[in-house]
Write an enzyme that holds these catalytic residues in place. Structure first.
Site: not given
Length: 257
Positions: A70, A117, A211
């Site tokens: 992402h 991911d 992230s």
């Protein structure tokens, strides 16, 4: 509020695909951790986009880093900059432009709980290894339940909290798959390519802005910061892409062993 662990550009829709976390935040720092020196975490990368810290990443070879799917999704490769060897975001260290990136072909960009991911990015100018720039190896197996692991990054201390510039670190523990699956049952649970880490009482976790960053055990990249319920909430461990489960894809794209 449910959140995707992510930092986005200063104007939200100014480039690439619009990223849509449940609660919108800019980058900040790890929850419940402490300031860190890059010499102790020399694999840590700041993934910058249009000149601003966006996500974390980890060095795995002179030419490649691993990050979250992402983080790379919807970006233009020519505006990606990877900063190595600095404890501080957006300054110091060495700068590396990207030539190409690959997101796992099964990546599901569900903004609540992205699956598969993981992404890899190739740099144009190789990393030069030193005391502040070093790679992580890829694990054959995920760590055992209860193993102490460390996560680093420039993500928030608390939702809406201050934005420090120095790298942060926090130690958490690998959580049993079935337990974590039950914790997230209301979302349909976690998938076979996810791994969870946290502490039972909460208070320690990755958060918005972390992230793509590395979850590390014994010099191995065991997880990639992905998503979770809130930040450091009791009963909701952080969820990471399980690198051991995704290693075959990483090595097939990068040529690493």
């Amino acid at each position: 509020m449910f959140r995707l662990i992510i930092a986005v550009c200063l104007f939200y829709s100014c480039f690439g695909a619009i990223l849509k976390p449940k609660s919108f935040h800019f980058d900040g720092r790890i929850v419940g951790g402490s300031p860190a020196d890059i010499s102790n975490y020399p694999y840590q990368i700041s993934f910058e986009y249009f000149g601003h810290h966006r996500c974390g990443a980890a060095i795995v070879s002179p030419d490649w880093v691993v990050t979250a799917g992402h983080c790379a999704d919807g970006t233009y490769v020519e505006y990606i900059l990877l900063r190595a060897g600095s404890s501080y975001k957006e300054e110091g260290g060495s700068e590396h432009t990207a030539t190409e990136y690959f997101i796992h072909p099964d990546y599901d960009g569900n903004m609540d709980h992205p699956n598969y991911d993981i992404a890899v990015i190739k740099v144009s100018n190789p990393f030069v290894y030193s005391s502040t720039v070093q790679p992580l190896s890829l694990p054959a197996l995920a760590p055992e339940v209860g193993t102490s692991v460390v996560v680093t990054g420039w993500g928030r201390l608390v939702d809406g909290g201050p934005t420090p510039t120095q790298l942060q670190q926090v130690e958490v523990n690998i959580v049993d798959f079935d337990e974590c699956n039950k914790d997230y049952d209301y979302l349909g649970g976690i998938s076979s390519v996810m791994i969870c880490a946290g502490v039972p009482a909460g208070g320690k976790d990755a958060c918005n802005g972390d992230s793509g960053g590395p979850l590390v055990s014994s010099g191995q990249l065991v997880g990639v910061v992905s998503w979770g319920e809130g930040c450091a909430q009791a009963g909701y461990p952080g969820v990471y892409a399980d690198v051991a489960a995704l290693k075959v894809w990483v090595t097939s794209v990068t040529g690493l062993n």
